[in-house]
Scaffold this active site. Structure first.
Site, mmCIF file in Angstrom:
data_model
loop_
_atom_site.group_PDB
_atom_site.id
_atom_site.type_symbol
_atom_site.label_atom_id
_atom_site.label_comp_id
_atom_site.label_asym_id
_atom_site.label_seq_id
_atom_site.Cartn_x
_atom_site.Cartn_y
_atom_site.Cartn_z
ATOM 1 N N GLU A 116 72.834 15.999 29.701
ATOM 2 C CA GLU A 116 72.808 16.694 28.402
ATOM 3 C C GLU A 116 71.572 17.577 28.425
ATOM 4 O OE1 GLU A 116 75.115 16.565 26.297
ATOM 5 O OE2 GLU A 116 76.180 14.713 26.679
ATOM 6 N N CYS A 170 68.462 19.935 20.270
ATOM 7 C CA CYS A 170 69.283 20.612 21.286
ATOM 8 C C CYS A 170 70.340 21.497 20.644
ATOM 9 C CB CYS A 170 69.921 19.592 22.219
ATOM 10 S SG CYS A 170 70.899 18.351 21.354
#
Ligand code: NAD
Length: 493
Positions: free
Chosen positions: A258, A292
């Site tokens: 990720e 993010c």
């Protein structure tokens, strides 16, 4: 009030190893004060954790899912009971403002409860091989598929979600009946250590749980390279992730990566202006943009751009930047000075190339905020596709505005950078939205919502340089398991 420095152990095979000669300090990003020390794991600690995990993974393999489910409920309850404690800790180590810390705890509890449910739902399929011409003899056979744990999962986490980040990795790993070794971020390892303590107390086999903080390039690297670990799940920067994934693959280990994101928030002329402005403000400045799936690029069609920029400027000016422990603060500090300087230099570099600061554009220069890493929420207008704020992840409180003339240009702008995590489109025309959603290169698209809308049991992850593999309890569990096919021939029975 006197500042107390508290010591945090490493957890090796469920046992606490206290702070010794080799330790690191943790500072409050809001004041620079040291408030904790933790044991930095060495190679013996790593070997110990890996050694324990060999037995730990066997114990987890044998464990009945209903027991795992009950233990997860206990972990969730304990985290909930310790809400005030975790809120303080998230503010101390991560600089999280009250409401962001609250949201992080609420979601962590929810993810742990999802793991309680999903741990009991590991199902396989029964197959009738008479469906297939080959191999011959299928008339007397049947087959079934089942999911099995991979073994020992290495979980490596970044600093921006000190509790939820680790929960999103440790919970699916254990729910899939693996042992887990967590290597938390060096800047924010304390919530991970507390989480480890709670998991051990809830009854998971001790040997299946280790939390060993230390530098990624030493502790993380040893774990990825070890012959005793089987899978790597990492959230972090793209450069880190790609090199770790390559290292893992060389050793035959699969991974979830990720990585970075540069999520666009696209507003078309017919989009809901008020909602887009409210979502963009939250999306860009929650946790000082260190998220993010923050809204990192505002791609706005010409017909609505002036109004959007005026309203976004107004709402950004109304944000209260302040002490994370103050309940009314909207935005706290950045994690450290290096991160603050990087954002500042990206902004300055684009301004010298023709972009325009509408609000913010510097660190906080007044009062107590000067002691911490506070950067003002910033809007930069007239950003173009070749500029750094379109190409490089700032991971800070900045909302770059890119003006486009058409849907086509909006798609081109959205795709014109190396990342592809989430994205969003605001329009009243659902047909247009769905067609655009198909063409945006990203792991997720939100229509009339910001990119940071995330459902914790739905797939989350990227394409391009944002990584691969998916989080979301149910989906991460599948990644952390292997499918086995068992065939039975009844002929000889
Ligand atoms: P980072 O890459 O510096 O560190 C991440 C983790 O990797 C840390 O625990 C670090 O110690 C470890 N590490 C570093 N080098 C290693 C190595 N060689 N071997 C093994 N482990 C190693 O990232 P960061 O600064 O902590 O986090 C910020 C980044 O994370 C941003 O790019 C952000 O976009 C990304 N992020 C992505 C998501 C997502 O879901 N895609 C979520 C949160 C953050």
């Amino acid at each position: 009030m006197q500042n107390v420095v508290k010591d945090y152990p490493a957890i090796i095979g469920g046992e606490e190893a206290p702070v010794a000669e080799n330790y690191a300090e943790v500072k409050r990003p809001s004041t620079g004060e040291v408030f904790a020390r933790y044991r930095v794991a060495d190679s013996d600690d790593v070997n110990g954790a890996v050694e324990f995990a060999q037995k730990g993974k066997e114990l987890m393999f044998e464990m009945q899912p209903w027991k795992i489910s009950k233990m997860f409920r206990k972990v969730a309850e304990t985290v909930e009971k310790k809400r005030d404690f975790f809120r303080e800790l998230l503010s101390d180590e991560g600089g999280k403002v009250w409401k962001d810390a609250e949201a992080e705890i609420t979601r962590s509890v929810a993810v742990l409860n999802l793991a309680a449910e999903e741990s009991t739902r590991i199902e396989g399929n029964l197959h009738d091989p008479r469906a297939y011409e080959y191999p011959p003899g299928n008339d007397t056979r049947f087959a079934y598929t089942k999911w099995e744990p991979v073994g020992t999962v290495v979980a490596i986490t970044p600093w921006n979600y000190p509790l939820l980040g680790p929960v999103h990795k440790v919970a699916p790993a254990l729910a899939a009946r693996n042992a887990v070794i967590l290597k938390p971020a060096s800047l924010t390892p304390l919530s991970s250590i507390e989480l480890g303590r709670i998991i051990v107390k809830a009854g998971f086999p001790k040997k299946s749980i280790s939390v060993i903080p230390g530098p990624g390039k030493v502790v993380g690297k040893l774990l990825v390279e070890s012959n005793g670990t089987d899978f790597v799940t990492l959230t972090g920067d793209t450069t880190t992730g790609l090199s770790v994934a390559a290292e893992a693959a060389r050793r035959g280990k699969r991974s979830i990566m990720e990585l970075g994101g540069m999520d666009p928030l696209i507003l078309l002329n017919d989009g809901d202006l008020e909602k887009a402005v409210a979502d963009a403000t939250k999306g860009a400045f929650t946790h000082a943009g260190q998220v993010c799936i923050a809204s990192k690029r505002m791609i706005v069609q010409d017909g609505i751009a002036d109004k959007f920029v005026a309203k976004l400027t107004e709402s950004t000016k109304s944000l209260k930047v302040g002490d994370p422990k103050n309940k009314s603060s909207d935005m706290g500090p950045m994690i450290d000075e290096d991160s603050l300087l990087r954002v500042d230099s990206l902004i300055k570099s684009d301004v010298s190339a023709g972009a325009k600061i509408l609000v913010g554009g510097s660190r906080a220069k007044e009062g107590v905020l000067t002691k911490g890493h506070f950067y003002l929420p910033t809007i930069v207008d007239n950003v173009t596709l070749d500029m750094r704020l379109n190409m490089e992840e700032p991971f800070g409180p900045v909302a770059p505005v890119i003006r486009v003339s058409s849907e086509e240009e909006a798609i081109e702008a959205a795709n014109h950078n190396p990342f592809g995590l989430n994205s969003s489109i605001y329009t009243a025309n659902i047909g247009v939205a769905i067609k655009m959603a198909d063409r945006i290169k990203a792991g997720g698209v939100r229509i009339n919502d910001p990119p940071n809308v995330r459902w914790d049991n739905l797939p989350h992850g990227g394409v391009k340089k944002s990584g691969f593999g998916r989080e979301g309890v149910k989906y991460a569990m599948k990644e952390m398991m292997n499918m086995k096919t068992v065939g039975i021939n009844l002929q000889s029975l």
